[in-house]
Write a protein that holds these residues in place. Structure first.
Motif, PDB file in Angstrom:
ATOM      1  N   CYS A 381      37.263 -45.715  13.425  1.00 59.34           N
ATOM      2  CA  CYS A 381      38.442 -46.561  13.241  1.00 59.34           C
ATOM      3  C   CYS A 381      38.292 -47.325  11.929  1.00 59.34           C
ATOM      4  O   CYS A 381      37.171 -47.512  11.452  1.00 59.34           O
ATOM      5  CB  CYS A 381      38.660 -47.506  14.430  1.00 59.34           C
ATOM      6  SG  CYS A 381      37.327 -48.643  14.722  1.00 59.34           S
ATOM      7  N   THR A 402      32.478 -54.646   7.893  1.00 62.43           N
ATOM      8  CA  THR A 402      33.688 -55.434   7.627  1.00 62.43           C
ATOM      9  C   THR A 402      33.743 -55.708   6.126  1.00 62.43           C
ATOM     10  O   THR A 402      32.710 -55.898   5.481  1.00 62.43           O
ATOM     11  CB  THR A 402      33.704 -56.757   8.414  1.00 62.43           C
ATOM     12  OG1 THR A 402      32.476 -57.418   8.185  1.00 62.43           O
ATOM     13  CG2 THR A 402      33.854 -56.539   9.882  1.00 62.43           C
ATOM     14  N   PHE A 421      32.343 -50.963  20.911  1.00 60.40           N
ATOM     15  CA  PHE A 421      33.135 -51.538  19.818  1.00 60.40           C
ATOM     16  C   PHE A 421      34.611 -51.208  20.071  1.00 60.40           C
ATOM     17  O   PHE A 421      34.920 -50.366  20.909  1.00 60.40           O
ATOM     18  CB  PHE A 421      32.689 -51.016  18.446  1.00 60.40           C
ATOM     19  CG  PHE A 421      32.797 -49.515  18.304  1.00 60.40           C
ATOM     20  CD1 PHE A 421      31.749 -48.692  18.686  1.00 60.40           C
ATOM     21  CD2 PHE A 421      33.947 -48.924  17.802  1.00 60.40           C
ATOM     22  CE1 PHE A 421      31.839 -47.317  18.586  1.00 60.40           C
ATOM     23  CE2 PHE A 421      34.041 -47.554  17.691  1.00 60.40           C
ATOM     24  CZ  PHE A 421      32.992 -46.742  18.084  1.00 60.40           C
ATOM     25  N   GLY A 422      35.494 -51.909  19.332  1.00 57.17           N
ATOM     26  CA  GLY A 422      36.929 -51.616  19.447  1.00 57.17           C
ATOM     27  C   GLY A 422      37.631 -52.486  20.464  1.00 57.17           C
ATOM     28  O   GLY A 422      38.804 -52.281  20.763  1.00 57.17           O
ATOM     29  N   GLU A 423      36.908 -53.515  20.993  1.00 51.21           N
ATOM     30  CA  GLU A 423      37.503 -54.319  22.072  1.00 51.21           C
ATOM     31  C   GLU A 423      38.569 -55.288  21.540  1.00 51.21           C
ATOM     32  O   GLU A 423      39.520 -55.604  22.257  1.00 51.21           O
ATOM     33  CB  GLU A 423      36.399 -55.091  22.828  1.00 51.21           C
ATOM     34  CG  GLU A 423      35.744 -56.251  22.097  1.00 51.21           C
ATOM     35  CD  GLU A 423      34.857 -55.830  20.950  1.00 51.21           C
ATOM     36  OE1 GLU A 423      34.619 -54.621  20.811  1.00 51.21           O
ATOM     37  OE2 GLU A 423      34.417 -56.679  20.170  1.00 51.21           O
ATOM     38  N   PHE A 424      38.450 -55.745  20.273  1.00 50.92           N
ATOM     39  CA  PHE A 424      39.425 -56.725  19.757  1.00 50.92           C
ATOM     40  C   PHE A 424      40.832 -56.163  19.803  1.00 50.92           C
ATOM     41  O   PHE A 424      41.740 -56.760  20.356  1.00 50.92           O
ATOM     42  CB  PHE A 424      39.097 -57.085  18.293  1.00 50.92           C
ATOM     43  CG  PHE A 424      38.001 -58.096  18.151  1.00 50.92           C
ATOM     44  CD1 PHE A 424      37.881 -59.152  19.042  1.00 50.92           C
ATOM     45  CD2 PHE A 424      37.083 -57.996  17.106  1.00 50.92           C
ATOM     46  CE1 PHE A 424      36.871 -60.076  18.892  1.00 50.92           C
ATOM     47  CE2 PHE A 424      36.073 -58.911  16.965  1.00 50.92           C
ATOM     48  CZ  PHE A 424      35.959 -59.962  17.851  1.00 50.92           C
ATOM     49  N   SER A 425      40.985 -54.979  19.214  1.00 54.92           N
ATOM     50  CA  SER A 425      42.335 -54.406  19.137  1.00 54.92           C
ATOM     51  C   SER A 425      42.841 -54.005  20.507  1.00 54.92           C
ATOM     52  O   SER A 425      44.022 -54.184  20.819  1.00 54.92           O
ATOM     53  CB  SER A 425      42.347 -53.191  18.215  1.00 54.92           C
ATOM     54  OG  SER A 425      41.995 -53.597  16.930  1.00 54.92           O
ATOM     55  N   PRO A 431      45.253 -55.702  14.482  1.00 55.78           N
ATOM     56  CA  PRO A 431      44.673 -54.586  13.715  1.00 55.78           C
ATOM     57  C   PRO A 431      43.151 -54.601  13.817  1.00 55.78           C
ATOM     58  O   PRO A 431      42.550 -55.656  14.088  1.00 55.78           O
ATOM     59  CB  PRO A 431      45.101 -54.870  12.272  1.00 55.78           C
ATOM     60  CG  PRO A 431      46.188 -55.862  12.367  1.00 55.78           C
ATOM     61  CD  PRO A 431      46.018 -56.627  13.643  1.00 55.78           C
ATOM     62  N   ARG A 432      42.535 -53.454  13.579  1.00 52.73           N
ATOM     63  CA  ARG A 432      41.066 -53.341  13.656  1.00 52.73           C
ATOM     64  C   ARG A 432      40.407 -54.343  12.708  1.00 52.73           C
ATOM     65  O   ARG A 432      40.783 -54.441  11.542  1.00 52.73           O
ATOM     66  CB  ARG A 432      40.624 -51.938  13.259  1.00 52.73           C
ATOM     67  CG  ARG A 432      41.102 -50.844  14.195  1.00 52.73           C
ATOM     68  CD  ARG A 432      40.360 -50.882  15.494  1.00 52.73           C
ATOM     69  NE  ARG A 432      40.703 -49.737  16.344  1.00 52.73           N
ATOM     70  CZ  ARG A 432      40.451 -49.693  17.639  1.00 52.73           C
ATOM     71  NH1 ARG A 432      39.891 -50.722  18.260  1.00 52.73           N
ATOM     72  NH2 ARG A 432      40.744 -48.618  18.332  1.00 52.73           N
ATOM     73  N   SER A 433      39.394 -55.055  13.238  1.00 55.42           N
ATOM     74  CA  SER A 433      38.744 -56.083  12.424  1.00 55.42           C
ATOM     75  C   SER A 433      37.605 -55.496  11.590  1.00 55.42           C
ATOM     76  O   SER A 433      37.010 -56.203  10.782  1.00 55.42           O
ATOM     77  CB  SER A 433      38.190 -57.176  13.336  1.00 55.42           C
ATOM     78  OG  SER A 433      37.265 -56.579  14.237  1.00 55.42           O
ATOM     79  N   GLN A 480      30.457 -65.143   9.495  1.00 52.51           N
ATOM     80  CA  GLN A 480      29.970 -64.206   8.478  1.00 52.51           C
ATOM     81  C   GLN A 480      30.903 -64.159   7.277  1.00 52.51           C
ATOM     82  O   GLN A 480      30.479 -64.137   6.133  1.00 52.51           O
ATOM     83  CB  GLN A 480      29.833 -62.792   9.066  1.00 52.51           C
ATOM     84  CG  GLN A 480      28.497 -62.584   9.727  1.00 52.51           C
ATOM     85  CD  GLN A 480      28.595 -61.628  10.905  1.00 52.51           C
ATOM     86  OE1 GLN A 480      29.665 -61.125  11.243  1.00 52.51           O
ATOM     87  NE2 GLN A 480      27.476 -61.389  11.527  1.00 52.51           N
TER      88      GLN A 480
HETATM   89  P1  CMP Z   1      38.185 -53.884  16.744  1.00 52.50           P
HETATM   90  O1  CMP Z   1      38.644 -54.950  15.842  1.00 52.50           O
HETATM   91  O2  CMP Z   1      39.111 -53.390  17.777  1.00 52.50           O
HETATM   92  O3  CMP Z   1      37.712 -52.641  15.832  1.00 52.50           O
HETATM   93  C1  CMP Z   1      36.550 -52.771  15.025  1.00 52.50           C
HETATM   94  C2  CMP Z   1      35.413 -53.193  15.910  1.00 52.50           C
HETATM   95  O4  CMP Z   1      34.200 -53.482  15.257  1.00 52.50           O
HETATM   96  C3  CMP Z   1      35.738 -54.490  16.575  1.00 52.50           C
HETATM   97  O5  CMP Z   1      36.833 -54.307  17.421  1.00 52.50           O
HETATM   98  C4  CMP Z   1      34.419 -54.851  17.182  1.00 52.50           C
HETATM   99  O6  CMP Z   1      34.142 -54.096  18.315  1.00 52.50           O
HETATM  100  C5  CMP Z   1      33.485 -54.386  16.087  1.00 52.50           C
HETATM  101  N1  CMP Z   1      33.077 -55.589  15.313  1.00 52.50           N
HETATM  102  C6  CMP Z   1      33.811 -56.275  14.442  1.00 52.50           C
HETATM  103  N2  CMP Z   1      33.090 -57.321  13.954  1.00 52.50           N
HETATM  104  C7  CMP Z   1      31.891 -57.271  14.549  1.00 52.50           C
HETATM  105  C8  CMP Z   1      30.710 -58.074  14.488  1.00 52.50           C
HETATM  106  N3  CMP Z   1      30.652 -59.126  13.689  1.00 52.50           N
HETATM  107  N4  CMP Z   1      29.674 -57.700  15.240  1.00 52.50           N
HETATM  108  C9  CMP Z   1      29.734 -56.622  16.024  1.00 52.50           C
HETATM  109  N5  CMP Z   1      30.817 -55.844  16.138  1.00 52.50           N
HETATM  110  C10 CMP Z   1      31.875 -56.160  15.417  1.00 52.50           C
END
Ligand code: CMP
Length: 516
Positions: A381, A402, A421-425, A431-433, A480
């Protein structure tokens, strides 16, 4: 008298040593690594080492006092021979030094243009012929030279016949230099051979093939052959690969995936855009041709291979089958499938995110998971893109990166088997972080929004639990980012209060996002 001659011999030795010393000092004075010094040393060394003993010899016989002694009876003759040899070697030395200065320094270093090998050879040929014509009358009488030139018609015919091929090559080579269908360093195809032009001299052109072999083509032959130039006038070059796909897959979907595979492969150019053609309905498959553009011909086989590897991973994930003409044998799910389900349940149990779910709820969720495989270097992603899936790494390793506004990576973190990973979206619809890339062949369990909605509906504590974890992660990410922007993390918000208000905000957002 003999003593005098011995003295002369001693002086000759001194001259010999002195000249060698002068030659050494001359090159000491030139910067050793300079192109001019290297070219000069390479071209004149032999002639200098011939010239020094010749000068010594000439001086020695010149100074000998003619006496009645036997060894001096031929002094005149010896002086004459020494003079002729001296003159010849001196002329060659001057020509070679001038050639090195003009071609290897003035053209190559100052004007930065490489004079073609064939032109250099031609210039040398002309100068040496003139030298021969100038020196010949000194060795033989003028009448002999004239006789030699005019009188030997038979010799000319014999020479003409003997040199037919050679002259043919020479003139064809000159023609090539004028029309310039290739230059040294260009990738070309001549006959059945593809390779890079290593050099072209007055007789032939030499290619180095991709397998490292050298193939030479005489110019006269080359002039009659087709030359495909992959490097000029433009290094852009299209490649095509063919893929057979099962009849059950719709062509537009296949076309879209194949284009994506090409665009995601390193060294495939985004413009001109890759194209897909449905080429044929075959016995077992629909044949597609994927055309894409590259500008590094030397790597074309590796790039093709990379594109085809991408196709495998994409097809695997999208459930697209590459059929092969053998009978398919379908096996009914047995213990293997049961084991896989148990393994997935176990993986979900270890996800901190889902720990409030009961065994039954986890089992229910595990049955709805899909498995996907990503190859090394594939992006799972991308930061800023939308996405509604959550991933658990089953096998392999991925990297979370990032980027700040300037495109610099502010965080790189590896995610190992059992981590997610991917839980935020998935939870907030944002949007993906971060960008997540497979570091090796990686198998991930994929959970979609619909599956998550069911789990949230089944367990009232889940949303609360997830929002707390999300808040902690989000805070970490913001810290960060703040650090990377050279600011103190405390400047942003006080961590303790920040996490709590963030949690409440996230919980609201989750409930809103899943309330349909
Ligand atoms: P999401 O934003 O859906 O897609 C990118 C993913 O990267 C994000 O969810 C998190 O699961 C992972 N992610 C983003 N920032 C961090 C972080 N600082 N530490 C660990 N995982 C992260």
């Amino acid at each position: 008298m003999l003593r005098q001659d011995l003295l002369t011999a001693l002086q000759a030795v001194l001259i010999f040593v002195g000249l060698n010393f002068a030659y050494w000092v001359f090159f000491k004075g030139l910067p050793g690594h300079s192109t001019l010094a290297q070219a000069l040393r390479q071209r004149i060394r032999l002639w200098v080492y011939l010239l020094i003993p010749l000068v010594t010899f000439w001086w020695f016989v010149h100074r000998l006092i003619p006496t009645a002694q036997d060894y001096l009876r031929h002094k005149e003759g010896m002086v004459l021979i020494a003079e002729y040899l001296l003159l010849t070697v001196l002329s060659v030395l001057v020509i070679e030094a001038t050639s090195a200065f003009v071609f290897d320094y003035i053209f190559a270093v100052r004007r930065k243009t490489e004079v073609p090998h064939i032109l250099r050879s031609l210039a040398h040929g002309v100068v040496y012929t003139l030298l021969l014509l100038a020196l010949l009358p000194r060795f033989v009488s003028l009448r002999d030279v004239a006789g030699l030139v005019t009188g030997s018609a038979i010799l000319s015919i014999i020479l003409g016949l003997a040199l037919q091929d050679t002259l043919g090559n020479l003139f064809a080579g000159i023609g090539m230099q004028i029309s310039r269908p290739y230059l040294t360093g260009h990738w070309v195809k001549v006959g059945n051979y593809e390779g890079v032009v290593e050099r072209a001299d007055w007789r032939s052109m030499t290619l180095r093939t991709l397998r490292g072999d050298h193939v030479s083509f005489p110019h006269s032959l080359l002039a009659k052959m087709e030359i495909h130039n992959y490097s000029s006038p433009s290094p852009l070059h299209a490649r095509e690969v063919q893929v057979g796909v099962h009849y059950r897959h719709p062509p537009y979907k296949v076309e879209e995936i194949l284009k994506r595979c090409a665009l995601e492969t390193d060294r495939v150019l985004p413009h001109p855009v890759p194209e897909v053609r449905l080429t044929a309905y075959q016995d077992f498959a629909i044949l597609y041709t994927l055309k894409f553009w590259i500008d590094d011909f030397e790597q074309h086989l590796n790039i093709e291979s990379d594109v085809l590897k991408r196709v495998w991973y994409h097809f695997k994930r999208e459930g697209i089958q590459i059929p092969f003409p053998i009978r398919n044998v379908y096996l009914h799910p047995t213990d293997g499938a049961v084991d896989a389900l148990a393994e997935n349940v176990q993986m979900l149990k270890d996800v901190e995110f889902l720990q409030v779910l009961t065994d039954e709820q986890l089992r229910e969720l595990a049955q709805r998971l899909t498995t996907q495989i990503y190859g090394r270097g594939e992006t799972i992603c991308r930061q800023g893109e939308s996405g509604e899936t959550f991933y658990i790494v089953k096998r392999g390793r991925v990297e979370v990166s990032t980027y700040n506004g300037q495109g610099q990576a502010v965080l790189r973190k590896q995610v190992m088997p059992g981590e997610f990973f991917g839980e935020f979206s998935l939870m907030t619809g944002e949007p993906r972080s971060a960008t997540v890339t497979a570091l090796e062949d990686t198998e991930v369990l994929v959970l979609g929004k619909e599956e998550m909605r069911r789990a949230l509906a089944a367990n009232a504590q889940l949303a609360e639990h997830i929002s707390r974890l999300l808040a902690l992660r989000r805070r970490q990410l913001e810290e960060q980012r703040a650090l990377s922007a050279q600011r103190s993390p405390q400047e942003a918000t006080a961590p303790a209060r920040g996490v709590e208000s963030l949690r409440r905000e996230l919980l609201e957002r989750i409930l809103r996002f899943f309330s349909y």
